[in-house]
Enzyme design. Sequence first.
Site, PDB file in Angstrom:
ATOM      1  N   SER A 159       0.830  -1.218   0.000  1.00  0.00           N
ATOM      2  CA  SER A 159       0.000   0.000   0.000  1.00  0.00           C
ATOM      3  C   SER A 159       0.864   1.268   0.000  1.00  0.00           C
ATOM      4  O   SER A 159       0.568   2.235  -0.731  1.00  0.00           O
ATOM      5  CB  SER A 159      -0.954   0.009   1.199  1.00  0.00           C
ATOM      6  OG  SER A 159      -0.272  -0.297   2.385  1.00  0.00           O
ATOM      7  N   HIS A 200      -2.281  -8.786   1.911  1.00  0.00           N
ATOM      8  CA  HIS A 200      -1.859  -7.543   2.590  1.00  0.00           C
ATOM      9  C   HIS A 200      -2.935  -7.196   3.630  1.00  0.00           C
ATOM     10  O   HIS A 200      -3.229  -8.017   4.498  1.00  0.00           O
ATOM     11  CB  HIS A 200      -1.645  -6.479   1.517  1.00  0.00           C
ATOM     12  CG  HIS A 200      -0.967  -5.229   1.967  1.00  0.00           C
ATOM     13  ND1 HIS A 200      -0.202  -5.135   3.093  1.00  0.00           N
ATOM     14  CD2 HIS A 200      -0.942  -3.971   1.406  1.00  0.00           C
ATOM     15  CE1 HIS A 200       0.265  -3.901   3.225  1.00  0.00           C
ATOM     16  NE2 HIS A 200      -0.180  -3.176   2.217  1.00  0.00           N
ATOM     17  N   HIS A 232       5.461 -13.222   6.925  1.00  0.00           N
ATOM     18  CA  HIS A 232       5.727 -11.836   6.544  1.00  0.00           C
ATOM     19  C   HIS A 232       6.858 -11.793   5.528  1.00  0.00           C
ATOM     20  O   HIS A 232       7.760 -12.637   5.564  1.00  0.00           O
ATOM     21  CB  HIS A 232       6.108 -10.991   7.762  1.00  0.00           C
ATOM     22  CG  HIS A 232       5.909  -9.533   7.537  1.00  0.00           C
ATOM     23  ND1 HIS A 232       6.869  -8.742   6.956  1.00  0.00           N
ATOM     24  CD2 HIS A 232       4.837  -8.726   7.768  1.00  0.00           C
ATOM     25  CE1 HIS A 232       6.401  -7.502   6.869  1.00  0.00           C
ATOM     26  NE2 HIS A 232       5.173  -7.465   7.352  1.00  0.00           N
ATOM     27  N   ARG A 285       3.652  -5.267  16.525  1.00  0.00           N
ATOM     28  CA  ARG A 285       2.263  -4.765  16.485  1.00  0.00           C
ATOM     29  C   ARG A 285       1.314  -5.843  17.000  1.00  0.00           C
ATOM     30  O   ARG A 285       0.265  -5.548  17.556  1.00  0.00           O
ATOM     31  CB  ARG A 285       1.895  -4.349  15.048  1.00  0.00           C
ATOM     32  CG  ARG A 285       2.763  -3.211  14.505  1.00  0.00           C
ATOM     33  CD  ARG A 285       2.506  -2.970  13.028  1.00  0.00           C
ATOM     34  NE  ARG A 285       2.842  -4.135  12.211  1.00  0.00           N
ATOM     35  CZ  ARG A 285       2.666  -4.209  10.900  1.00  0.00           C
ATOM     36  NH1 ARG A 285       2.152  -3.167  10.250  1.00  0.00           N
ATOM     37  NH2 ARG A 285       2.993  -5.286  10.232  1.00  0.00           N
ATOM     38  N   ASP A 293      -2.075  -8.505  11.487  1.00  0.00           N
ATOM     39  CA  ASP A 293      -3.466  -8.829  11.144  1.00  0.00           C
ATOM     40  C   ASP A 293      -4.033  -9.968  11.973  1.00  0.00           C
ATOM     41  O   ASP A 293      -5.250 -10.134  12.042  1.00  0.00           O
ATOM     42  CB  ASP A 293      -3.557  -9.198   9.657  1.00  0.00           C
ATOM     43  CG  ASP A 293      -3.353  -7.978   8.769  1.00  0.00           C
ATOM     44  OD1 ASP A 293      -3.723  -6.877   9.207  1.00  0.00           O
ATOM     45  OD2 ASP A 293      -2.824  -8.140   7.655  1.00  0.00           O
TER      46      ASP A 293
HETATM   47  C1  LIG Z   1      -0.291  -5.980   6.966  1.00  0.00           C
HETATM   48  C2  LIG Z   1       0.275  -7.104   6.181  1.00  0.00           C
HETATM   49  O1  LIG Z   1       0.287  -7.026   4.978  1.00  0.00           O
HETATM   50  S1  LIG Z   1       0.982  -8.395   7.000  1.00  0.00           S
HETATM   51  C3  LIG Z   1       0.748  -9.785   5.923  1.00  0.00           C
HETATM   52  C4  LIG Z   1      -0.703 -10.174   5.847  1.00  0.00           C
HETATM   53  N1  LIG Z   1      -0.899 -11.358   5.040  1.00  0.00           N
HETATM   54  C5  LIG Z   1      -1.159 -12.581   5.576  1.00  0.00           C
HETATM   55  O2  LIG Z   1      -1.212 -12.742   6.792  1.00  0.00           O
HETATM   56  C6  LIG Z   1      -1.424 -13.688   4.597  1.00  0.00           C
HETATM   57  C7  LIG Z   1      -0.658 -14.944   4.990  1.00  0.00           C
HETATM   58  N2  LIG Z   1       0.763 -14.752   4.782  1.00  0.00           N
HETATM   59  C8  LIG Z   1       1.307 -14.857   3.527  1.00  0.00           C
HETATM   60  O3  LIG Z   1       0.636 -15.158   2.526  1.00  0.00           O
HETATM   61  C9  LIG Z   1       2.796 -14.587   3.366  1.00  0.00           C
HETATM   62  O4  LIG Z   1       3.461 -14.887   4.570  1.00  0.00           O
HETATM   63  C10 LIG Z   1       3.106 -13.135   2.946  1.00  0.00           C
HETATM   64  C11 LIG Z   1       2.366 -12.779   1.661  1.00  0.00           C
HETATM   65  C12 LIG Z   1       2.702 -12.143   4.014  1.00  0.00           C
HETATM   66  C13 LIG Z   1       4.610 -12.999   2.688  1.00  0.00           C
HETATM   67  O5  LIG Z   1       4.928 -13.745   1.558  1.00  0.00           O
HETATM   68  P1  LIG Z   1       6.397 -14.244   1.235  1.00  0.00           P
HETATM   69  O6  LIG Z   1       7.379 -13.173   1.545  1.00  0.00           O
HETATM   70  O7  LIG Z   1       6.391 -14.769  -0.148  1.00  0.00           O
HETATM   71  O8  LIG Z   1       6.566 -15.416   2.305  1.00  0.00           O
HETATM   72  P2  LIG Z   1       7.550 -16.663   2.299  1.00  0.00           P
HETATM   73  O9  LIG Z   1       8.861 -16.342   1.688  1.00  0.00           O
HETATM   74  O10 LIG Z   1       7.530 -17.176   3.682  1.00  0.00           O
HETATM   75  O11 LIG Z   1       6.803 -17.685   1.318  1.00  0.00           O
HETATM   76  C14 LIG Z   1       7.330 -18.973   1.055  1.00  0.00           C
HETATM   77  C15 LIG Z   1       6.184 -19.950   0.849  1.00  0.00           C
HETATM   78  O12 LIG Z   1       5.475 -20.080   2.083  1.00  0.00           O
HETATM   79  C16 LIG Z   1       4.113 -19.813   1.870  1.00  0.00           C
HETATM   80  N3  LIG Z   1       3.565 -19.101   3.031  1.00  0.00           N
HETATM   81  C17 LIG Z   1       3.962 -17.924   3.553  1.00  0.00           C
HETATM   82  N4  LIG Z   1       3.170 -17.595   4.576  1.00  0.00           N
HETATM   83  C18 LIG Z   1       2.263 -18.582   4.703  1.00  0.00           C
HETATM   84  C19 LIG Z   1       1.161 -18.780   5.562  1.00  0.00           C
HETATM   85  N5  LIG Z   1       0.796 -17.898   6.473  1.00  0.00           N
HETATM   86  N6  LIG Z   1       0.442 -19.916   5.403  1.00  0.00           N
HETATM   87  C20 LIG Z   1       0.778 -20.816   4.460  1.00  0.00           C
HETATM   88  N7  LIG Z   1       1.791 -20.669   3.600  1.00  0.00           N
HETATM   89  C21 LIG Z   1       2.519 -19.547   3.725  1.00  0.00           C
HETATM   90  C22 LIG Z   1       4.091 -18.881   0.675  1.00  0.00           C
HETATM   91  O13 LIG Z   1       2.797 -18.863   0.064  1.00  0.00           O
HETATM   92  C23 LIG Z   1       5.171 -19.479  -0.183  1.00  0.00           C
HETATM   93  O14 LIG Z   1       4.635 -20.616  -0.809  1.00  0.00           O
HETATM   94  P3  LIG Z   1       5.048 -21.006  -2.324  1.00  0.00           P
HETATM   95  O15 LIG Z   1       6.521 -21.270  -2.274  1.00  0.00           O
HETATM   96  O16 LIG Z   1       4.226 -22.207  -2.611  1.00  0.00           O
HETATM   97  O17 LIG Z   1       4.708 -19.835  -3.176  1.00  0.00           O
HETATM   98  O1  LIG Z   2       5.433  -4.702   5.518  1.00  0.00           O
HETATM   99  C1  LIG Z   2       4.693  -5.368   4.793  1.00  0.00           C
HETATM  100  O2  LIG Z   2       5.063  -5.875   3.702  1.00  0.00           O
HETATM  101  C2  LIG Z   2       3.306  -5.681   5.192  1.00  0.00           C
HETATM  102  C3  LIG Z   2       2.910  -5.071   6.488  1.00  0.00           C
HETATM  103  O3  LIG Z   2       3.096  -5.635   7.536  1.00  0.00           O
HETATM  104  C4  LIG Z   2       2.345  -3.724   6.460  1.00  0.00           C
HETATM  105  O4  LIG Z   2       2.286  -3.100   5.393  1.00  0.00           O
HETATM  106  O5  LIG Z   2       1.927  -3.226   7.520  1.00  0.00           O
END
Ligand SMILES: CC(=O)SCCNC(=O)CCNC(=O)[C@H](O)C(C)(C)COP(=O)(O)OP(=O)(O)OC[C@H]1O[C@@H](n2cnc3c(N)ncnc32)[C@H](O)[C@@H]1OP(=O)(O)O
Ligand SMILES: O=C([O-])CC(=O)C(=O)O
Length: 506
Positions: free
Chosen positions: A307, A337, A386, A395, A441
């Site tokens: 964002s 996100h 993350h 947080r 989250d």
């Molecule tokens: C405010 C925010 O934005 S905070 C983030 C909010 N999002 C979530 O909570 C959604 C769940 N989490 C995720 O999808 C991921 O951890 C993300 C998008 C936040 C980060 O993604 P990445 O940096 O690619 O994470 P990472 O390097 O650990 O990913 C490696 C693998 O683990 C998987 N993975 C990562 N987190 C999770 C999870 N919570 N559950 C299951 N699988 C996961 C990825 O999908 C990826 O799989 P792939 O190789 O089959 O594509």
């Molecule tokens: O930092 C990130 O990629 C996601 C996150 O936790 C935020 O935007 O608050």
Amino acid sequence: MNSLAHAARSLVLRGGYVRSVIAAANPSSSRSITTLQETLESQVAPKQASLAKLKKEHGSKVIGKVTIDQLIGGARSVKCMLWETSNLDPEEGIRFRGLTIPECQQVLPTYSGKAGDGEPLLESIIWLLLTSEVPTKEQVDTLTAELHKRSSILPAHVVPLLNSLPKDMHPMTQFSIGLNAAQTASVFAKAYGELEYFHFLLRHLKSMCLKFIASNTLRRYLPADGAPKNEYHKYALEDILNVFAILPEIAATIYRNVYFDGVVKKDQSLDYSGNFCRMLGYENPGFDELMRLYLCIHTDHEGGNASAHTTHLVGSTLSDPYLSYAAGLNALAGPLHGLANQEVLKWIQALQTKFAKEGKEVNAETITEFAWETLNAKKVIPGYGHAVLRKTDPRYTCQREFGLKHMPNDELFKIVDTIYQVMPGILTEHGKVANPYPNVDSHSGVLLWHYGFTQYQYYTVLFGLSRAVGGLCQLYWDRALGLPLERPKSHTPEWLENFAKNNPDA
Ligand SMILES: CC(=O)SCCNC(=O)CCNC(=O)[C@H](O)C(C)(C)COP(=O)(O)OP(=O)(O)OC[C@H]1O[C@@H](n2cnc3c(N)ncnc32)[C@H](O)[C@@H]1OP(=O)(O)O
Ligand SMILES: O=C([O-])CC(=O)C(=O)O
């Protein structure tokens, strides 16, 4: 011509606007308080000079390399963005202008007026992120008064437009529409666009005589130097403060329309968050405090998150702050996100429903079973993992502490706590995830739920209200520092394959 004259005059008049707001808010102390605008103006030239010096003396230094993995993998850890307002350490988490969340809680002004007694006011964080200075309570109060006053700038067509939207349209879609529609009030777009129009007109007037007359007449009504690049930040700041001021009404209108009677009542004797809670229809001081915490901790997470980065990217085209942040909201609306906070609640509800049907308790064992079902279905566990963090998100921790203090026996709070006990182990065993710990989250929804705020499809709107602060405080500095159009290089797969073939040792 009339509208040009009006726009030009109102731009000039705004110089005195802040002082009059402060005087109205606090007549006895108005002369001794340094305003936000004065503080910023004194910082711009030195910051511009130090950035120019850094560029001149060290511009050619190499700070990293980029691998093909990173190019394909979402640019993780690629260092390519300047971000003033916060910095994220993978182990320690976020620092806002150098301060951790507990440090912010200790030093920033609160509703009671005493730092450390309650949660920081959002206005305190706005001041901190914009200026890098810890404000006094008086300064924060002037900002509260200024934002309340500026809220009247919401264009008259926005609420009727929101009222006309289908109730089943996602609240984030409505939020983005509302902010885009409010863009007609953009001071930045006017300052830039009307000058464009002025030059267009001059280019197309054939007669030299008419050119001369038009030029002299129009110039009288436009800002003295037009809107040169080195003044963009002043117009941007107007928009940024106006966006902060109008977002609560847009957000509350959506909430009241979708779930209640559409009526929004304000109480501008309160701070920004307190007033917002009244607009939503909540009159609980405990909920006000939660909202203050919520809005403070979601503001900023350095520049690379989707964002903030989107806001920065769109702003770099000189799209105004309204359009830039509306784009940021669309990024926040994705389930990887900001939308993850609603997904967390959905996941917990599904878990409770499943085991209630089976006559089983929700405990460490059933949570583990449900988590494996999710993972085996190739879905993510929302609220965990993350892109940068490699430890529990601070947080998350501060929200957990809020829960321990205010609702230790809440059923949902206890479930979230049990999830926290088992999930890192499950995700580690799963073996894919770089960070098996919870992010912000995973905790925010249950705290809201405790106070009766159960409409989880709306939760990301609260996040969006807060993230405006980080994205737009940085956007001020983007314009003040004259940062250019953002335009990284992409490569085709063929180029990468050729590169790899021709550079075996790269
Ligand atoms: C405010 C925010 O934005 S905070 C983030 C909010 N999002 C979530 O909570 C959604 C769940 N989490 C995720 O999808 C991921 O951890 C993300 C998008 C936040 C980060 O993604 P990445 O940096 O690619 O994470 P990472 O390097 O650990 O990913 C490696 C693998 O683990 C998987 N993975 C990562 N987190 C999770 C999870 N919570 N559950 C299951 N699988 C996961 C990825 O999908 C990826 O799989 P792939 O190789 O089959 O594509
Ligand atoms: O930092 C990130 O990629 C996601 C996150 O936790 C935020 O935007 O608050």
